[in-house]
Design a protein around this motif. Structure first.
Motif, PDB file in Angstrom:
ATOM      1  N   ALA A  43       0.697  -1.087  -0.003  1.00  0.00           N
ATOM      2  CA  ALA A  43       0.037   0.019   0.104  1.00  0.00           C
ATOM      3  C   ALA A  43       0.860   1.232   0.058  1.00  0.00           C
ATOM      4  N   SER A  44       1.958   1.243   0.885  1.00  0.00           N
ATOM      5  CA  SER A  44       2.879   2.272   0.751  1.00  0.00           C
ATOM      6  C   SER A  44       3.705   2.656  -0.381  1.00  0.00           C
ATOM      7  N   SER A  50       1.404   6.681  -6.859  1.00  0.00           N
ATOM      8  CA  SER A  50       0.443   7.604  -7.135  1.00  0.00           C
ATOM      9  C   SER A  50       0.562   9.077  -6.924  1.00  0.00           C
ATOM     10  N   ALA A  51       1.223   9.210  -5.727  1.00  0.00           N
ATOM     11  CA  ALA A  51       1.559  10.704  -5.707  1.00  0.00           C
ATOM     12  C   ALA A  51       2.687  11.499  -6.451  1.00  0.00           C
ATOM     13  N   ALA A  55       1.450  14.419  -9.031  1.00  0.00           N
ATOM     14  CA  ALA A  55       2.597  15.488  -9.306  1.00  0.00           C
ATOM     15  C   ALA A  55       3.022  15.896 -10.610  1.00  0.00           C
ATOM     16  N   GLY A  56       3.159  14.695 -11.192  1.00  0.00           N
ATOM     17  CA  GLY A  56       3.545  14.652 -12.737  1.00  0.00           C
ATOM     18  C   GLY A  56       2.308  15.343 -13.678  1.00  0.00           C
ATOM     19  N   ILE A  57       1.077  15.039 -13.380  1.00  0.00           N
ATOM     20  CA  ILE A  57       0.092  15.484 -14.119  1.00  0.00           C
ATOM     21  C   ILE A  57      -0.301  17.081 -13.640  1.00  0.00           C
ATOM     22  N   VAL A  58       0.014  17.483 -12.244  1.00  0.00           N
ATOM     23  CA  VAL A  58      -0.109  18.928 -11.840  1.00  0.00           C
ATOM     24  C   VAL A  58       1.056  19.518 -12.685  1.00  0.00           C
ATOM     25  N   ALA A  59       2.126  19.282 -12.693  1.00  0.00           N
ATOM     26  CA  ALA A  59       3.182  19.886 -13.149  1.00  0.00           C
ATOM     27  C   ALA A  59       3.133  20.095 -14.819  1.00  0.00           C
ATOM     28  N   ASP A  60       2.389  19.054 -15.388  1.00  0.00           N
ATOM     29  CA  ASP A  60       2.327  19.054 -16.741  1.00  0.00           C
ATOM     30  C   ASP A  60       1.121  20.115 -17.031  1.00  0.00           C
ATOM     31  N   LEU A  61       0.157  20.280 -16.391  1.00  0.00           N
ATOM     32  CA  LEU A  61      -0.885  21.415 -16.794  1.00  0.00           C
ATOM     33  C   LEU A  61      -0.438  22.599 -16.126  1.00  0.00           C
ATOM     34  N   GLN A  62       0.403  22.743 -15.306  1.00  0.00           N
ATOM     35  CA  GLN A  62       0.893  24.030 -14.836  1.00  0.00           C
ATOM     36  C   GLN A  62       2.017  24.403 -16.054  1.00  0.00           C
ATOM     37  N   ALA A  63       2.637  23.586 -16.618  1.00  0.00           N
ATOM     38  CA  ALA A  63       3.615  23.976 -17.700  1.00  0.00           C
ATOM     39  C   ALA A  63       2.931  24.321 -18.936  1.00  0.00           C
ATOM     40  N   VAL A 163      -5.086  15.020  -4.799  1.00  0.00           N
ATOM     41  CA  VAL A 163      -4.433  16.404  -4.818  1.00  0.00           C
ATOM     42  C   VAL A 163      -5.073  17.487  -5.376  1.00  0.00           C
ATOM     43  N   MET A 164      -5.290  18.757  -4.604  1.00  0.00           N
ATOM     44  CA  MET A 164      -5.901  19.922  -5.584  1.00  0.00           C
ATOM     45  C   MET A 164      -4.767  20.992  -5.738  1.00  0.00           C
ATOM     46  N   SER A 165      -4.887  21.601  -6.884  1.00  0.00           N
ATOM     47  CA  SER A 165      -3.899  22.663  -7.126  1.00  0.00           C
ATOM     48  C   SER A 165      -4.576  23.804  -7.729  1.00  0.00           C
TER      49      SER A 165
END
Length: 170
Positions: A43-44, A50-51, A55-63, A163-165
């Motif tokens: 599980a860990s 998944s974290a 984070a990769g998806i958020v970074a992709d959208l921010q870029a 996660v929210m951003s």
């Protein structure tokens, strides 16, 4: 003549049997904890992976470059369409290495080896001229094949990370 009365000290058979019984019970209890530890480790590992994906998806959208005047753009890595205004939901099925397993908003196919499902909830300002952040919520669930239909929200997953951003799209 002296008679020596030295007695020998030793454990009795009953004491030895009792000690072995206690040791056996302790070993059975310890061995019973091994599956719990392995499940916790798995599980860990899933949560850590998944974290990283979230984070990769958020970074992709921010870029994703901002266009002036505002226009709809797709993110660079995952080609997620970012709206100018309003809300939208997208589903990505991802492999273990973070690569897309199929097209965006397409149902999962077992032959594509999808391990994670990422559901993106994107809320842009209602008016394209409004100067406020675009809110992004990323929900990563696993296993991906538990909920293979892209149009439905995931409900049958065994684990999740959320996660929210806020995206500055002004």
């Amino acid at each position: 003549m002296k008679i020596s009365s030295a007695s020998k000290q030793a454990f009795s058979l009953i004491e030895v049997a009792l000690a072995l019984g206690i040791a056996a019970i302790a070993l059975v209890a310890i061995i019973g904890l091994i599956p719990v530890g392995l499940n916790s480790n798995q599980a860990s590992s899933e949560q850590t992976a998944s974290a990283g994906l979230a984070a990769g998806i958020v970074a992709d959208l921010q870029a994703t470059p901002v266009a002036i005047p505002p226009e709809a753009k797709n993110s660079l890595r995952y080609a997620v369409p970012l709206p100018i205004s309003g809300s939208t939901t997208h589903t990505l099925f991802l492999r273990e290495d973070g690569a897309l397993a199929g097209a965006i908003d397409a149902d999962a196919n077992p032959s594509q080896d999808a391990r994670y499902r990422a559901t993106l909830f994107i809320s842009a300002p209602m008016d394209a001229k409004q100067k406020s952040a675009t809110v992004l919520r990323v929900l990563v669930t696993w296993p991906a094949m538990a909920d293979p239909q892209a149009g439905n929200l995931p409900t049958k997953f065994s684990g999740s990370y959320e996660v929210m951003s806020a995206l500055n799209r002004n």
